[in-house]
Write a protein that holds these residues in place. Structure first.
Motif, PDB file in Angstrom:
ATOM      1  N   MET A   1      22.991  38.329  34.446  1.00 61.23           N
ATOM      2  CA  MET A   1      24.395  38.445  34.862  1.00 61.23           C
ATOM      3  C   MET A   1      24.567  39.690  35.738  1.00 61.23           C
ATOM      4  SD  MET A   1      27.456  37.237  34.823  1.00 61.23           S
ATOM      5  CE  MET A   1      28.919  36.875  33.869  1.00 61.23           C
ATOM      6  N   ALA A   2      25.389  39.530  36.673  1.00 64.21           N
ATOM      7  CA  ALA A   2      25.637  40.622  37.609  1.00 64.21           C
ATOM      8  C   ALA A   2      26.286  41.806  36.878  1.00 64.21           C
ATOM      9  CB  ALA A   2      26.563  40.131  38.709  1.00 64.21           C
ATOM     10  N   SER A   3      26.263  42.929  37.547  1.00 65.80           N
ATOM     11  CA  SER A   3      26.772  44.143  36.907  1.00 65.80           C
ATOM     12  C   SER A   3      28.260  44.336  37.196  1.00 65.80           C
ATOM     13  CB  SER A   3      25.982  45.351  37.406  1.00 65.80           C
ATOM     14  OG  SER A   3      26.002  45.358  38.822  1.00 65.80           O
ATOM     15  N   PHE A   4      29.070  43.550  36.542  1.00 64.95           N
ATOM     16  CA  PHE A   4      30.516  43.708  36.689  1.00 64.95           C
ATOM     17  C   PHE A   4      31.030  44.676  35.628  1.00 64.95           C
ATOM     18  CE2 PHE A   4      29.896  39.184  38.019  1.00 64.95           C
ATOM     19  CZ  PHE A   4      30.198  39.367  39.358  1.00 64.95           C
ATOM     20  N   ASN A   5      32.048  45.439  35.995  1.00 60.04           N
ATOM     21  CA  ASN A   5      32.711  46.209  34.949  1.00 60.04           C
ATOM     22  C   ASN A   5      33.736  45.310  34.247  1.00 60.04           C
ATOM     23  OD1 ASN A   5      35.138  46.216  36.450  1.00 60.04           O
ATOM     24  ND2 ASN A   5      34.467  48.021  37.614  1.00 60.04           N
ATOM     25  N   ASP A   6      34.343  45.826  33.170  1.00 66.86           N
ATOM     26  CA  ASP A   6      35.243  45.001  32.358  1.00 66.86           C
ATOM     27  C   ASP A   6      36.402  44.457  33.184  1.00 66.86           C
ATOM     28  OD1 ASP A   6      33.709  45.345  30.200  1.00 66.86           O
ATOM     29  OD2 ASP A   6      35.030  46.774  29.160  1.00 66.86           O
ATOM     30  N   GLU A   7      36.933  45.309  34.029  1.00 64.02           N
ATOM     31  CA  GLU A   7      38.086  44.880  34.818  1.00 64.02           C
ATOM     32  C   GLU A   7      37.703  43.751  35.773  1.00 64.02           C
ATOM     33  OE1 GLU A   7      40.389  48.004  36.831  1.00 64.02           O
ATOM     34  OE2 GLU A   7      40.936  46.437  38.270  1.00 64.02           O
ATOM     35  N   GLN A   8      36.549  43.886  36.395  1.00 64.99           N
ATOM     36  CA  GLN A   8      36.086  42.829  37.306  1.00 64.99           C
ATOM     37  C   GLN A   8      35.833  41.525  36.553  1.00 64.99           C
ATOM     38  OE1 GLN A   8      32.776  45.084  38.938  1.00 64.99           O
ATOM     39  NE2 GLN A   8      33.732  45.044  40.969  1.00 64.99           N
ATOM     40  N   ARG A  10      37.327  40.446  33.986  1.00 63.05           N
ATOM     41  CA  ARG A  10      38.593  39.773  33.683  1.00 63.05           C
ATOM     42  C   ARG A  10      39.270  39.293  34.967  1.00 63.05           C
ATOM     43  NH1 ARG A  10      41.781  43.845  30.508  1.00 63.05           N
ATOM     44  NH2 ARG A  10      39.990  45.177  30.869  1.00 63.05           N
ATOM     45  N   ARG A  11      39.260  40.146  35.986  1.00 61.19           N
ATOM     46  CA  ARG A  11      39.928  39.800  37.248  1.00 61.19           C
ATOM     47  C   ARG A  11      39.358  38.515  37.851  1.00 61.19           C
ATOM     48  NH1 ARG A  11      42.877  42.284  41.381  1.00 61.19           N
ATOM     49  NH2 ARG A  11      42.930  44.294  40.336  1.00 61.19           N
ATOM     50  N   TYR A  12      38.037  38.391  37.807  1.00 60.97           N
ATOM     51  CA  TYR A  12      37.395  37.255  38.471  1.00 60.97           C
ATOM     52  C   TYR A  12      36.933  36.172  37.499  1.00 60.97           C
ATOM     53  CZ  TYR A  12      37.357  40.854  42.087  1.00 60.97           C
ATOM     54  OH  TYR A  12      37.729  41.835  42.966  1.00 60.97           O
ATOM     55  N   SER A  13      37.456  36.214  36.272  1.00 62.83           N
ATOM     56  CA  SER A  13      36.927  35.314  35.222  1.00 62.83           C
ATOM     57  C   SER A  13      37.067  33.841  35.594  1.00 62.83           C
ATOM     58  CB  SER A  13      37.620  35.590  33.889  1.00 62.83           C
ATOM     59  OG  SER A  13      39.003  35.316  33.987  1.00 62.83           O
ATOM     60  N   ARG A  14      38.160  33.482  36.292  1.00 66.46           N
ATOM     61  CA  ARG A  14      38.345  32.055  36.613  1.00 66.46           C
ATOM     62  C   ARG A  14      37.403  31.589  37.723  1.00 66.46           C
ATOM     63  NH1 ARG A  14      41.050  33.595  32.873  1.00 66.46           N
ATOM     64  NH2 ARG A  14      42.926  32.578  32.099  1.00 66.46           N
ATOM     65  N   HIS A  15      36.865  32.522  38.475  1.00 65.59           N
ATOM     66  CA  HIS A  15      35.786  32.188  39.410  1.00 65.59           C
ATOM     67  C   HIS A  15      34.459  32.101  38.657  1.00 65.59           C
ATOM     68  CE1 HIS A  15      37.411  33.558  43.634  1.00 65.59           C
ATOM     69  NE2 HIS A  15      37.707  32.301  43.352  1.00 65.59           N
ATOM     70  N   ILE A  16      34.209  33.141  37.863  1.00 63.21           N
ATOM     71  CA  ILE A  16      32.903  33.276  37.213  1.00 63.21           C
ATOM     72  C   ILE A  16      32.615  32.080  36.304  1.00 63.21           C
ATOM     73  CG2 ILE A  16      31.584  34.709  35.572  1.00 63.21           C
ATOM     74  CD1 ILE A  16      33.062  37.165  36.845  1.00 63.21           C
ATOM     75  N   ILE A  17      33.698  31.522  35.731  1.00 64.64           N
ATOM     76  CA  ILE A  17      33.539  30.392  34.819  1.00 64.64           C
ATOM     77  C   ILE A  17      33.212  29.093  35.569  1.00 64.64           C
ATOM     78  CG2 ILE A  17      35.909  29.499  34.673  1.00 64.64           C
ATOM     79  CD1 ILE A  17      35.635  29.697  31.628  1.00 64.64           C
TER      80      ILE A  17
END
Ligand code: ZN
Length: 267
Positions: A1-8, A10-17
């Motif tokens: 998994m890429a190195s996202f921080n917590d905010e990222q 959550r912010r991009y969760s609907r893409h990541i899913i």
């Protein structure tokens, strides 16, 4: 998994899913650079969605100031922004949506002198300009620099969209409009009128294509020209072939002279 921080995350969760995007796709978006030409009717929704999507670097090009007659359709600007440079007003709106991205302003007109340098920093160009001289100079520069150009145009109740990518065997603007239309042959924007929501439709589609191309998913609109008739609520699609004799991208094309075009307002 890429190195996202917590905010990222959550912010991009609907893409990541989305299996087609995932963490890898979101990383691609975050490391991509898109130049949005024109902070008007098309650039407004395109810029807003690209910023929200987490396109890591957005270049914003416009040399106008926000006027009251813009606000009927240029939704990136507000009444409080009247008189501001459009790039400044747009930057503030995009920054408010997503502080996670880099925003570069170009408060200048694109000409043959500055265009190659400006586009060289970007992976993809989104043409939301409102006049033919800019469209032509942008087309020719994108052909030379082998940059994909996501094209959109609006006129009264009609919208048009395509993707120019001669380096991917697609056509360019000059394949079907070889020369700049003469002054006076196309109505000026303020004479023609425009349904305010229409650039919202087309600009959003341009952002959709840009994101698909960055992600490398789906079928890009290369060689296909889509026309939207808002009054009839009808979509038409035409095949757009590469013209082998095209002066800009054809077989025996010379390097097209990026001369300065006479200024005229078109779509
Ligand atoms: Zn061509």
């Amino acid at each position: 998994m890429a190195s996202f921080n917590d905010e990222q995350l959550r912010r991009y969760s609907r893409h990541i899913i989305l299996p087609e995007v995932g963490g890898e796709g979101q990383e691609k978006l975050l490391s991509s650079k898109i130049l949005v030409v024109g902070m008007g009717g098309l650039g407004s929704p395109a810029g807003l969605y690209l910023a929200a999507a987490g396109v890591g670097t957005l270049g914003l090009v416009d040399f106008d100031e926000v006027e009251l007659s813009n606000l009927q359709r240029q939704i990136i600007h507000t009444t409080q922004d009247l008189g501001k440079q459009k790039v400044q007003s747009a930057k503030e709106a995009l920054r408010a949506i997503n502080p996670d991205i880099t925003l570069n302003e170009y408060n200048e007109k694109l000409t043959s002198k500055n265009i190659m340098e400006i586009i060289s920093d970007y992976d993809l160009i989104l043409d939301g300009s409102d006049n033919f001289p800019t469209r032509f100079v942008l087309n020719d520069a994108c052909v030379l620099a082998e940059k994909t150009n996501v094209y959109g145009a609006v006129f009264r109740f009609e919208g048009q969209m395509t993707v120019f990518a001669p380096h991917k065997k697609g056509p360019c603007l000059r394949c079907f409009i070889p020369e700049l239309p003469p002054p006076g042959s196309v109505p000026r924007c303020q004479e023609a009128g425009i349904l305010g929501v229409l650039p919202g439709v087309i600009g959003s589609l341009q952002a959709t294509e840009a994101i698909k191309i960055i992600l490398g998913i789906g079928k890009p609109l290369i060689g296909r020209f889509v026309v939207f008739d808002a009054l009839e609520m009808e979509w038409s699609e035409f095949k757009l072939a590469k013209n082998p004799k095209c002066q800009a991208c054809g077989e025996d094309a010379k390097l097209f002279d990026l001369g300065d075009y006479q200024d005229l307002c078109a779509l």
